[in-house]
Design a protein around this motif. Structure first.
Motif, PDB file in Angstrom:
ATOM      1  N   UNK A   1       3.826  -9.616  -2.099  1.00 48.48           N
ATOM      2  CA  UNK A   1       3.219  -8.501  -2.836  1.00 48.48           C
ATOM      3  C   UNK A   1       3.045  -7.334  -1.870  1.00 48.48           C
ATOM      4  N   UNK A   2       2.589  -6.215  -2.372  1.00 50.69           N
ATOM      5  CA  UNK A   2       2.496  -5.006  -1.550  1.00 50.69           C
ATOM      6  C   UNK A   2       1.541  -5.185  -0.372  1.00 50.69           C
ATOM      7  N   UNK A   3       1.804  -4.425   0.690  1.00 51.67           N
ATOM      8  CA  UNK A   3       1.004  -4.505   1.918  1.00 51.67           C
ATOM      9  C   UNK A   3      -0.458  -4.135   1.677  1.00 51.67           C
ATOM     10  N   UNK A   4      -0.712  -3.325   0.672  1.00 50.63           N
ATOM     11  CA  UNK A   4      -2.095  -2.934   0.369  1.00 50.63           C
ATOM     12  C   UNK A   4      -2.864  -4.048  -0.325  1.00 50.63           C
ATOM     13  N   UNK A   5      -2.175  -5.122  -0.731  1.00 46.32           N
ATOM     14  CA  UNK A   5      -2.817  -6.220  -1.449  1.00 46.32           C
ATOM     15  C   UNK A   5      -3.017  -7.466  -0.592  1.00 46.32           C
TER      16      UNK A   5
ATOM     17  N   UNK B   1      -2.786  -5.065   5.363  1.00 45.49           N
ATOM     18  CA  UNK B   1      -1.596  -4.872   6.201  1.00 45.49           C
ATOM     19  C   UNK B   1      -1.195  -3.402   6.231  1.00 45.49           C
ATOM     20  N   UNK B   2      -1.380  -2.705   5.118  1.00 46.67           N
ATOM     21  CA  UNK B   2      -1.077  -1.274   5.086  1.00 46.67           C
ATOM     22  C   UNK B   2      -1.961  -0.521   6.071  1.00 46.67           C
ATOM     23  N   UNK B   3      -3.239  -0.883   6.147  1.00 42.51           N
ATOM     24  CA  UNK B   3      -4.142  -0.271   7.132  1.00 42.51           C
ATOM     25  C   UNK B   3      -3.625  -0.516   8.547  1.00 42.51           C
ATOM     26  N   UNK B   4      -3.232  -1.749   8.828  1.00 43.23           N
ATOM     27  CA  UNK B   4      -2.786  -2.100  10.178  1.00 43.23           C
ATOM     28  C   UNK B   4      -1.542  -1.322  10.585  1.00 43.23           C
ATOM     29  N   UNK B   5      -0.567  -1.190   9.680  1.00 42.38           N
ATOM     30  CA  UNK B   5       0.633  -0.434  10.069  1.00 42.38           C
ATOM     31  C   UNK B   5       0.334   1.057  10.140  1.00 42.38           C
ATOM     32  N   UNK B   6      -0.641   1.528   9.357  1.00 43.67           N
ATOM     33  CA  UNK B   6      -1.054   2.932   9.463  1.00 43.67           C
ATOM     34  C   UNK B   6      -1.711   3.197  10.809  1.00 43.67           C
ATOM     35  N   UNK B   7      -2.578   2.257  11.263  1.00 42.26           N
ATOM     36  CA  UNK B   7      -3.207   2.393  12.577  1.00 42.26           C
ATOM     37  C   UNK B   7      -2.148   2.395  13.674  1.00 42.26           C
ATOM     38  N   UNK B   8      -1.151   1.522  13.518  1.00 48.30           N
ATOM     39  CA  UNK B   8      -0.082   1.406  14.511  1.00 48.30           C
ATOM     40  C   UNK B   8       0.712   2.702  14.604  1.00 48.30           C
TER      41      UNK B   8
END
Length: 139
Positions: A69-73, A120-127
């Motif tokens: 499912x999507x990274x935000x989920x 996961x979306x937060x983590x890749x945004x931080x990266x």
């Protein structure tokens, strides 16, 4: 609670899949090479993630893995619990001193709160943000 390489490398796998979400399957070999990790070890980690329904495997010459499912989920807590087990700083019983038990519960809840509110979306945004903040200065 100390997060082992299982949890850390599992998050690495999931972040790589999140970064490429919608672009097709990603091989474990490419993730291993990019992050200088053992492909064999990543193969051991992907099985429980697949069994938990966090990733799907795609067979074939151009196969690999995709997020289910999507990274935000998908949260960091989802990944850590699958690979590390329950989140608890110490093992305690009902017979423990109530003050200490209260402390352990608050620590557990604080850690769980951070893991469960970080996707996961937060983590890749931080990266990506961290990479953009690294300036190169020449003299």
């Amino acid at each position: 609670m100390k997060i082992s390489t299982k949890g850390r490398y599992g998050l690495t796998i999931m972040m790589e899949l999140a970064a490429k979400y919608g672009e097709g399957p990603i091989s474990l070999k490419s993730i291993a090479e990019k992050n200088q990790l053992s492909e064999h070890y990543l193969e051991q980690l992907i099985a429980p993630l697949r069994n938990a329904g966090l990733v799907k495997s795609i067979r074939g010459a151009y196969g690999g893995y995709v997020l289910s499912r999507e990274a935000s989920e998908i949260t960091a807590g989802d990944v850590i619990r699958v690979l590390e087990g329950p989140i608890s700083p110490v093992d305690f019983t009902e017979e423990d001193d109530p003050a200490k038990r209260n402390l352990w519960l608050r620590i557990r809840d604080g850690i769980a709160g951070v893991l469960d509110s970080t996707t996961l979306l937060d983590l890749i945004s931080y990266q990506e943000q961290d990479a953009a903040d690294n300036y190169m200065f020449y003299i």
